[in-house]
Design a protein around this motif. Structure first.
Motif, PDB file in Angstrom:
ATOM      1  N   LEU A 156       0.826  -1.204   0.000  1.00  0.00           N
ATOM      2  CA  LEU A 156       0.000   0.000   0.000  1.00  0.00           C
ATOM      3  C   LEU A 156       0.861   1.257   0.000  1.00  0.00           C
ATOM      4  CD1 LEU A 156      -2.604  -1.210   2.633  1.00  0.00           C
ATOM      5  CD2 LEU A 156      -2.740  -1.385   0.154  1.00  0.00           C
ATOM      6  N   ARG A 157       0.600   2.148  -0.922  1.00  0.00           N
ATOM      7  CA  ARG A 157       1.405   3.368  -1.017  1.00  0.00           C
ATOM      8  C   ARG A 157       0.856   4.477  -0.130  1.00  0.00           C
ATOM      9  NH1 ARG A 157       1.524   5.040  -7.121  1.00  0.00           N
ATOM     10  NH2 ARG A 157       2.579   6.842  -6.257  1.00  0.00           N
ATOM     11  N   GLU A 158      -0.396   4.367   0.312  1.00  0.00           N
ATOM     12  CA  GLU A 158      -1.003   5.415   1.140  1.00  0.00           C
ATOM     13  C   GLU A 158      -1.174   4.939   2.572  1.00  0.00           C
ATOM     14  OE1 GLU A 158      -4.583   6.453  -0.888  1.00  0.00           O
ATOM     15  OE2 GLU A 158      -3.570   7.822  -2.249  1.00  0.00           O
ATOM     16  N   LYS A 159      -0.169   4.267   3.069  1.00  0.00           N
ATOM     17  CA  LYS A 159      -0.196   3.783   4.444  1.00  0.00           C
ATOM     18  C   LYS A 159       1.149   4.034   5.088  1.00  0.00           C
ATOM     19  CE  LYS A 159      -0.776  -0.366   7.300  1.00  0.00           C
ATOM     20  NZ  LYS A 159      -1.151  -1.803   7.338  1.00  0.00           N
ATOM     21  N   THR A 160       1.132   4.414   6.351  1.00  0.00           N
ATOM     22  CA  THR A 160       2.367   4.563   7.120  1.00  0.00           C
ATOM     23  C   THR A 160       2.593   3.291   7.928  1.00  0.00           C
ATOM     24  OG1 THR A 160       2.100   6.964   7.297  1.00  0.00           O
ATOM     25  CG2 THR A 160       3.569   5.908   8.877  1.00  0.00           C
ATOM     26  N   ALA A 197      -5.814  10.682  13.897  1.00  0.00           N
ATOM     27  CA  ALA A 197      -6.531  10.390  12.654  1.00  0.00           C
ATOM     28  C   ALA A 197      -7.570   9.306  12.878  1.00  0.00           C
ATOM     29  CB  ALA A 197      -5.554   9.969  11.568  1.00  0.00           C
ATOM     30  N   ALA A 198      -7.235   8.325  13.712  1.00  0.00           N
ATOM     31  CA  ALA A 198      -8.168   7.237  13.988  1.00  0.00           C
ATOM     32  C   ALA A 198      -9.412   7.752  14.701  1.00  0.00           C
ATOM     33  CB  ALA A 198      -7.483   6.167  14.826  1.00  0.00           C
ATOM     34  N   GLU A 199      -9.261   8.778  15.534  1.00  0.00           N
ATOM     35  CA  GLU A 199     -10.393   9.338  16.260  1.00  0.00           C
ATOM     36  C   GLU A 199     -11.240  10.251  15.376  1.00  0.00           C
ATOM     37  OE1 GLU A 199      -9.028  11.330  19.721  1.00  0.00           O
ATOM     38  OE2 GLU A 199      -8.294   9.514  20.709  1.00  0.00           O
ATOM     39  N   ALA A 200     -10.574  10.950  14.453  1.00  0.00           N
ATOM     40  CA  ALA A 200     -11.265  11.976  13.673  1.00  0.00           C
ATOM     41  C   ALA A 200     -11.899  11.463  12.386  1.00  0.00           C
ATOM     42  CB  ALA A 200     -10.291  13.104  13.332  1.00  0.00           C
ATOM     43  N   ALA A 201     -11.443  10.332  11.885  1.00  0.00           N
ATOM     44  CA  ALA A 201     -11.912   9.849  10.587  1.00  0.00           C
ATOM     45  C   ALA A 201     -12.552   8.467  10.712  1.00  0.00           C
ATOM     46  CB  ALA A 201     -10.740   9.788   9.599  1.00  0.00           C
ATOM     47  N   GLU A 202     -13.246   8.085   9.646  1.00  0.00           N
ATOM     48  CA  GLU A 202     -13.794   6.743   9.597  1.00  0.00           C
ATOM     49  C   GLU A 202     -12.637   5.742   9.570  1.00  0.00           C
ATOM     50  OE1 GLU A 202     -16.943   5.887   9.790  1.00  0.00           O
ATOM     51  OE2 GLU A 202     -17.515   8.000   9.967  1.00  0.00           O
ATOM     52  N   PRO A 203     -12.833   4.557  10.140  1.00  0.00           N
ATOM     53  CA  PRO A 203     -11.728   3.588  10.228  1.00  0.00           C
ATOM     54  C   PRO A 203     -11.020   3.337   8.911  1.00  0.00           C
ATOM     55  CG  PRO A 203     -13.607   2.832  11.510  1.00  0.00           C
ATOM     56  CD  PRO A 203     -14.061   4.057  10.777  1.00  0.00           C
ATOM     57  N   GLU A 204     -11.779   3.230   7.815  1.00  0.00           N
ATOM     58  CA  GLU A 204     -11.163   2.925   6.525  1.00  0.00           C
ATOM     59  C   GLU A 204     -10.374   4.102   5.961  1.00  0.00           C
ATOM     60  OE1 GLU A 204     -15.509   4.055   5.792  1.00  0.00           O
ATOM     61  OE2 GLU A 204     -14.350   2.844   7.190  1.00  0.00           O
ATOM     62  N   ALA A 216      -8.712   6.413   8.172  1.00  0.00           N
ATOM     63  CA  ALA A 216      -7.781   6.903   9.185  1.00  0.00           C
ATOM     64  C   ALA A 216      -6.325   6.759   8.761  1.00  0.00           C
ATOM     65  CB  ALA A 216      -8.014   6.177  10.511  1.00  0.00           C
ATOM     66  N   GLU A 217      -5.972   5.591   8.214  1.00  0.00           N
ATOM     67  CA  GLU A 217      -4.576   5.362   7.831  1.00  0.00           C
ATOM     68  C   GLU A 217      -4.143   6.315   6.719  1.00  0.00           C
ATOM     69  OE1 GLU A 217      -4.157   1.242   6.885  1.00  0.00           O
ATOM     70  OE2 GLU A 217      -3.718   0.692   8.956  1.00  0.00           O
ATOM     71  N   LYS A 218      -5.024   6.532   5.741  1.00  0.00           N
ATOM     72  CA  LYS A 218      -4.688   7.449   4.658  1.00  0.00           C
ATOM     73  C   LYS A 218      -4.541   8.873   5.178  1.00  0.00           C
ATOM     74  CE  LYS A 218      -6.740   4.931   0.768  1.00  0.00           C
ATOM     75  NZ  LYS A 218      -7.715   4.989  -0.345  1.00  0.00           N
ATOM     76  N   ALA A 219      -5.415   9.267   6.117  1.00  0.00           N
ATOM     77  CA  ALA A 219      -5.358  10.617   6.669  1.00  0.00           C
ATOM     78  C   ALA A 219      -4.057  10.832   7.439  1.00  0.00           C
ATOM     79  CB  ALA A 219      -6.563  10.862   7.576  1.00  0.00           C
ATOM     80  N   ALA A 220      -3.687   9.854   8.264  1.00  0.00           N
ATOM     81  CA  ALA A 220      -2.451   9.968   9.037  1.00  0.00           C
ATOM     82  C   ALA A 220      -1.245   9.982   8.117  1.00  0.00           C
ATOM     83  CB  ALA A 220      -2.342   8.809  10.028  1.00  0.00           C
ATOM     84  N   SER A 221      -1.260   9.136   7.110  1.00  0.00           N
ATOM     85  CA  SER A 221      -0.148   9.081   6.164  1.00  0.00           C
ATOM     86  C   SER A 221       0.005  10.407   5.440  1.00  0.00           C
ATOM     87  CB  SER A 221      -0.373   7.949   5.153  1.00  0.00           C
ATOM     88  OG  SER A 221       0.684   7.894   4.222  1.00  0.00           O
ATOM     89  N   ALA A 222      -1.119  11.026   5.074  1.00  0.00           N
ATOM     90  CA  ALA A 222      -1.061  12.314   4.377  1.00  0.00           C
ATOM     91  C   ALA A 222      -0.433  13.390   5.260  1.00  0.00           C
ATOM     92  CB  ALA A 222      -2.463  12.736   3.946  1.00  0.00           C
ATOM     93  N   ARG A 231      13.028   9.662  19.593  1.00  0.00           N
ATOM     94  CA  ARG A 231      11.859   9.253  20.375  1.00  0.00           C
ATOM     95  C   ARG A 231      10.734  10.285  20.278  1.00  0.00           C
ATOM     96  NH1 ARG A 231      12.904   4.809  23.244  1.00  0.00           N
ATOM     97  NH2 ARG A 231      15.087   4.186  23.473  1.00  0.00           N
ATOM     98  N   GLU A 232      11.074  11.564  20.273  1.00  0.00           N
ATOM     99  CA  GLU A 232      10.045  12.604  20.135  1.00  0.00           C
ATOM    100  C   GLU A 232       9.383  12.529  18.764  1.00  0.00           C
ATOM    101  OE1 GLU A 232      11.210  16.587  21.076  1.00  0.00           O
ATOM    102  OE2 GLU A 232      12.183  16.006  22.945  1.00  0.00           O
ATOM    103  N   ALA A 233      10.173  12.311  17.731  1.00  0.00           N
ATOM    104  CA  ALA A 233       9.624  12.221  16.376  1.00  0.00           C
ATOM    105  C   ALA A 233       8.689  11.016  16.252  1.00  0.00           C
ATOM    106  CB  ALA A 233      10.757  12.128  15.357  1.00  0.00           C
ATOM    107  N   CYS A 234       9.085   9.898  16.840  1.00  0.00           N
ATOM    108  CA  CYS A 234       8.239   8.700  16.798  1.00  0.00           C
ATOM    109  C   CYS A 234       6.941   8.935  17.573  1.00  0.00           C
ATOM    110  CB  CYS A 234       8.980   7.506  17.376  1.00  0.00           C
ATOM    111  SG  CYS A 234      10.338   6.920  16.337  1.00  0.00           S
ATOM    112  N   ALA A 235       7.046   9.611  18.702  1.00  0.00           N
ATOM    113  CA  ALA A 235       5.851   9.898  19.503  1.00  0.00           C
ATOM    114  C   ALA A 235       4.877  10.781  18.726  1.00  0.00           C
ATOM    115  CB  ALA A 235       6.250  10.576  20.815  1.00  0.00           C
ATOM    116  N   PHE A 236       5.418  11.765  17.990  1.00  0.00           N
ATOM    117  CA  PHE A 236       4.554  12.621  17.171  1.00  0.00           C
ATOM    118  C   PHE A 236       3.866  11.802  16.090  1.00  0.00           C
ATOM    119  CE2 PHE A 236       4.168  15.007  13.164  1.00  0.00           C
ATOM    120  CZ  PHE A 236       3.135  15.865  13.523  1.00  0.00           C
ATOM    121  N   ALA A 237       4.611  10.926  15.431  1.00  0.00           N
ATOM    122  CA  ALA A 237       4.038  10.115  14.361  1.00  0.00           C
ATOM    123  C   ALA A 237       2.942   9.197  14.896  1.00  0.00           C
ATOM    124  CB  ALA A 237       5.136   9.298  13.686  1.00  0.00           C
TER     125      ALA A 237
END
Length: 231
Positions: free
Chosen positions: A51-55, A189-196, A198-204, A176-182
């Motif tokens: 998947l190209r739109e996933k972190t 994103a998981a809280e703000a968007a529909e489950p399907e 969320a991953e694309k929103a966070a990746s963007a 560690r700070e950078a990882c915590a931010f990510a």
């Protein structure tokens, strides 16, 4: 056999193989119909897993060497990586899968070396990309970065800012700070968007973080700007 794709760490710009899952059995590719069916299964595997739109959050060997405050010039080999993971100390850094053609999905690779004691031979099995991949000597799945130059990859080495280059502890904190931010971005994103979605929103968001706040360079290379944007 396992299928893998090339991942790129947002923090340090390392390239490494990321295992995606088990590939369809090659024994199915017998006869004209069997080969056609096997090719369809490989394509389905790529569409499902590459998947190209996933972190992906991965224990990047370079970033874990930094996070452990060890000397990155000494490397972080398979033994150290295994000990670090076993002790539950590893950080998971945000990575994206690499495409070598903007119109295609990330390519999938198969290890053609059957002897586990020998160096793996990763060869292209599905998609568009280099025919083979060259691993470095750490035995952590990390690629020899310069080998990707012919395929349009920016292979400039990571150039840390002076404050991080001089102070291993400051570098460890930055990782560690950078990882915590990510990770927080993914949770938000998981809280703000529909489950399907969320991953694309966070990746963007994370792609924009590197592209805009970091000017496309690795996050650690411009940590002051990246940290300010994250805060």
């Amino acid at each position: 056999d396992e299928g893998a794709a090339v991942s790129n760490c947002l923090l340090c710009d390392s390239y490494a193989l990321l295992t995606l899952g088990l590939l369809p059995d090659r024994k199915l590719a017998r006869g004209i119909k069997g080969r056609a069916a096997h090719e369809d299964l490989l394509e389905a595997f790529q569409e499902k897993h590459a998947l190209r739109e996933k972190t992906f959050f991965v224990a990047c060997s370079t970033c874990n060497a930094f996070a452990s405050a060890s000397d990155p010039d000494l490397g972080f080999d398979q033994v150290k990586q295994g000990e670090y993971l076993r002790d539950g100390l590893a950080v998971l850094t945000p990575c994206h899968l690499v495409v070598f053609d903007d119109e295609e999905l990330p390519p999938v690779y198969r290890n053609e070396e059957s002897d586990a004691g020998k160096k793996p031979k990763w060869r292209l099995t599905q998609g568009v990309g280099p025919a083979g991949l060259e691993l470095d000597r750490t035995r952590t799945g990390r690629l020899h970065k310069n080998s990707l130059r012919p395929f349009g990859i920016d292979v400039r080495p990571l150039s840390l800012p002076d404050d991080l280059a001089r102070d291993p502890q400051a570098l460890a904190r930055a990782v560690r700070e950078a990882c915590a931010f990510a990770e927080g971005t993914l949770a938000d994103a998981a809280e703000a968007a529909e489950p399907e979605c969320a991953e694309k929103a966070a990746s963007a968001v994370l792609r924009a973080w590197r592209a805009e706040a970091c000017g496309g360079r690795p996050v650690l290379e411009v940590w002051a700007e990246a940290r300010a944007a994250a805060l």
